[in-house]
Design a protein around this motif. Sequence first.
Motif, mmCIF file in Angstrom:
data_model
loop_
_atom_site.group_PDB
_atom_site.id
_atom_site.type_symbol
_atom_site.label_atom_id
_atom_site.label_comp_id
_atom_site.label_asym_id
_atom_site.label_seq_id
_atom_site.Cartn_x
_atom_site.Cartn_y
_atom_site.Cartn_z
ATOM 1 N N SER A 148 0.811 -1.211 0.000
ATOM 2 C CA SER A 148 0.000 0.000 0.000
ATOM 3 C C SER A 148 0.845 1.263 0.000
ATOM 4 O O SER A 148 0.370 2.312 0.350
ATOM 5 C CB SER A 148 -0.918 -0.017 1.218
ATOM 6 O OG SER A 148 -0.158 -0.054 2.405
ATOM 7 N N GLN A 149 2.098 1.150 -0.438
ATOM 8 C CA GLN A 149 2.983 2.309 -0.360
ATOM 9 C C GLN A 149 2.575 3.409 -1.323
ATOM 10 O O GLN A 149 2.445 4.564 -0.990
ATOM 11 C CB GLN A 149 4.415 1.894 -0.669
ATOM 12 C CG GLN A 149 5.402 3.043 -0.595
ATOM 13 C CD GLN A 149 6.815 2.559 -0.607
ATOM 14 O OE1 GLN A 149 7.070 1.382 -0.537
ATOM 15 N NE2 GLN A 149 7.756 3.463 -0.683
ATOM 16 N N GLU B 81 -1.159 -10.613 -2.355
ATOM 17 C CA GLU B 81 -0.260 -9.481 -2.094
ATOM 18 C C GLU B 81 0.883 -9.446 -3.098
ATOM 19 O O GLU B 81 1.610 -10.429 -3.279
ATOM 20 C CB GLU B 81 0.315 -9.579 -0.683
ATOM 21 C CG GLU B 81 1.302 -8.483 -0.322
ATOM 22 C CD GLU B 81 0.658 -7.103 -0.199
ATOM 23 O OE1 GLU B 81 1.401 -6.128 -0.030
ATOM 24 O OE2 GLU B 81 -0.574 -6.993 -0.265
ATOM 25 N N ASP C 130 7.396 -4.085 -0.734
ATOM 26 C CA ASP C 130 6.309 -3.486 0.032
ATOM 27 C C ASP C 130 5.348 -4.602 0.404
ATOM 28 O O ASP C 130 4.699 -5.177 -0.478
ATOM 29 C CB ASP C 130 5.562 -2.428 -0.778
ATOM 30 C CG ASP C 130 6.254 -1.087 -0.743
ATOM 31 O OD1 ASP C 130 7.102 -0.901 0.136
ATOM 32 O OD2 ASP C 130 5.957 -0.238 -1.592
ATOM 33 N N PHE D 131 2.061 -5.170 2.402
ATOM 34 C CA PHE D 131 0.864 -4.659 3.069
ATOM 35 C C PHE D 131 0.933 -3.169 3.355
ATOM 36 O O PHE D 131 -0.017 -2.449 3.093
ATOM 37 C CB PHE D 131 0.579 -5.456 4.347
ATOM 38 C CG PHE D 131 0.456 -6.936 4.110
ATOM 39 C CD1 PHE D 131 -0.619 -7.455 3.405
ATOM 40 C CD2 PHE D 131 1.429 -7.810 4.564
ATOM 41 C CE1 PHE D 131 -0.728 -8.812 3.153
ATOM 42 C CE2 PHE D 131 1.324 -9.179 4.328
ATOM 43 C CZ PHE D 131 0.239 -9.677 3.623
ATOM 44 N N SER D 132 2.010 -2.661 3.907
ATOM 45 C CA SER D 132 2.164 -1.227 4.112
ATOM 46 C C SER D 132 3.646 -0.893 4.055
ATOM 47 O O SER D 132 4.494 -1.753 4.257
ATOM 48 C CB SER D 132 1.565 -0.778 5.448
ATOM 49 O OG SER D 132 2.223 -1.408 6.527
ATOM 50 N N PHE D 133 3.956 0.370 3.773
ATOM 51 C CA PHE D 133 5.330 0.722 3.455
ATOM 52 C C PHE D 133 6.177 1.126 4.655
ATOM 53 O O PHE D 133 7.397 1.038 4.602
ATOM 54 C CB PHE D 133 5.359 1.862 2.427
ATOM 55 C CG PHE D 133 4.902 3.190 2.968
ATOM 56 C CD1 PHE D 133 5.807 4.085 3.525
ATOM 57 C CD2 PHE D 133 3.569 3.546 2.919
ATOM 58 C CE1 PHE D 133 5.393 5.303 4.022
ATOM 59 C CE2 PHE D 133 3.145 4.767 3.418
ATOM 60 C CZ PHE D 133 4.057 5.649 3.967
ATOM 61 N N ASP D 134 5.554 1.590 5.738
ATOM 62 C CA ASP D 134 6.344 2.262 6.757
ATOM 63 C C ASP D 134 6.672 1.408 7.975
ATOM 64 O O ASP D 134 7.226 1.910 8.944
ATOM 65 C CB ASP D 134 5.646 3.541 7.214
ATOM 66 C CG ASP D 134 4.235 3.294 7.718
ATOM 67 O OD1 ASP D 134 3.766 2.148 7.586
ATOM 68 O OD2 ASP D 134 3.602 4.241 8.217
ATOM 69 N N ASP D 135 6.328 0.133 7.949
ATOM 70 C CA ASP D 135 6.663 -0.696 9.099
ATOM 71 C C ASP D 135 7.311 -2.012 8.662
ATOM 72 O O ASP D 135 6.971 -3.079 9.152
ATOM 73 C CB ASP D 135 5.442 -0.952 9.986
ATOM 74 C CG ASP D 135 4.186 -1.235 9.190
ATOM 75 O OD1 ASP D 135 4.311 -1.587 8.009
ATOM 76 O OD2 ASP D 135 3.079 -1.097 9.748
ATOM 77 N N ASP E 246 6.261 -7.373 7.191
ATOM 78 C CA ASP E 246 5.558 -6.245 7.782
ATOM 79 C C ASP E 246 5.379 -6.522 9.267
ATOM 80 O O ASP E 246 4.743 -7.512 9.650
ATOM 81 C CB ASP E 246 4.206 -6.052 7.098
ATOM 82 C CG ASP E 246 3.495 -4.806 7.564
ATOM 83 O OD1 ASP E 246 2.992 -4.808 8.702
ATOM 84 O OD2 ASP E 246 3.437 -3.839 6.784
ATOM 85 N N THR F 57 3.609 -5.102 11.465
ATOM 86 C CA THR F 57 2.250 -4.962 11.968
ATOM 87 C C THR F 57 1.344 -6.074 11.449
ATOM 88 O O THR F 57 0.668 -6.758 12.209
ATOM 89 C CB THR F 57 1.662 -3.599 11.571
ATOM 90 O OG1 THR F 57 2.474 -2.563 12.119
ATOM 91 C CG2 THR F 57 0.236 -3.457 12.089
ATOM 92 N N ASP G 232 11.192 1.886 5.802
ATOM 93 C CA ASP G 232 10.753 1.556 4.443
ATOM 94 C C ASP G 232 11.987 1.062 3.701
ATOM 95 O O ASP G 232 12.798 1.851 3.225
ATOM 96 C CB ASP G 232 10.167 2.808 3.795
ATOM 97 C CG ASP G 232 9.501 2.502 2.471
ATOM 98 O OD1 ASP G 232 9.492 1.327 2.066
ATOM 99 O OD2 ASP G 232 9.004 3.443 1.830
#
Length: 287
Positions: free
Chosen positions: A2-3, A65, A152, A154-158, A178, A180, A233
């Motif tokens: 989701s980045q 994914e 990436d 699921f999400s980019f920042d974790d 990821d 999270t 990231d």
Amino acid sequence: MSQRPVTPIAAAIGLALVGAVTGAQAASITLANATTEVVVNGGEANNGLVPFDGYFRYTDLAAAEETTWSIDPLLRFGDGTTAILSNGFAGGFGSPIDAGGGVVRSTATNGGIGTQADTELVGSNARTTFSFEAAPGFRLDGVTFVFYAENDLFSFDDDTAAYTGSIGGGDLALFMYDSTAGGLTVRLTGEGVSGSALTLFGAGLWTGFGTALESGDLSVLSADGSNFVTTGDLGLALAFALRGTSATVVVNYDTQPLPPPIPEPGSLALLGLGLAGVGFARRRRAN
């Protein structure tokens, strides 16, 4: 993933080898089975290490994914210049071709070195065999091959990155997941088969890490993981020293359901004391 905006996941279950034309791309080729889809672009991404899209895109169909942001193989020459093989506009690979037998092939010539990349899907493993051949009067000595993977999940920042094994032990593996969402984990390994040796590896924050490698700066990598970045990231990279007139490197990009079992820091300390007591020299690192 989701980045940034991403391409839809293709419903390609059961397909073996499918040609596709996507947007401005001339001819991507898709490898797929019941669990995994790999879209091989060759050099059709036509960009560097930081923008979206690269040599191939990997989707875990079971997890629905797409794990890759940009997969980029590159050559770093002795004078510090680079050739980004996933960038056809800059002299990298052209459009991939179906080589038969479930193999997708890309070729390029840069600085007197011919490169052939053969990608196949073995279960969930996107396995690429890179072959290098020096032209008459040229040698591979002083050239480094780098495989860069910005992921990436699921999400980019974790993102969390980790590694197990070592270069010296011949069992180095890099991981990213990821922290999270958990679950799905990218596993990256490589082997210098002939005329080559794995010498450096690393993980780093994608913009600075990717642009450093693109510019030929290998100081963001190390032989022992001393500058391996574990959160943020992130991108992963493996680097191989080439020699002689021909060389072969195999890189495996795969996914697994869970992160690797990495000992807690306290466990590592106890283990180190025990190993020191018996004179055993190998150390393991956890992040």
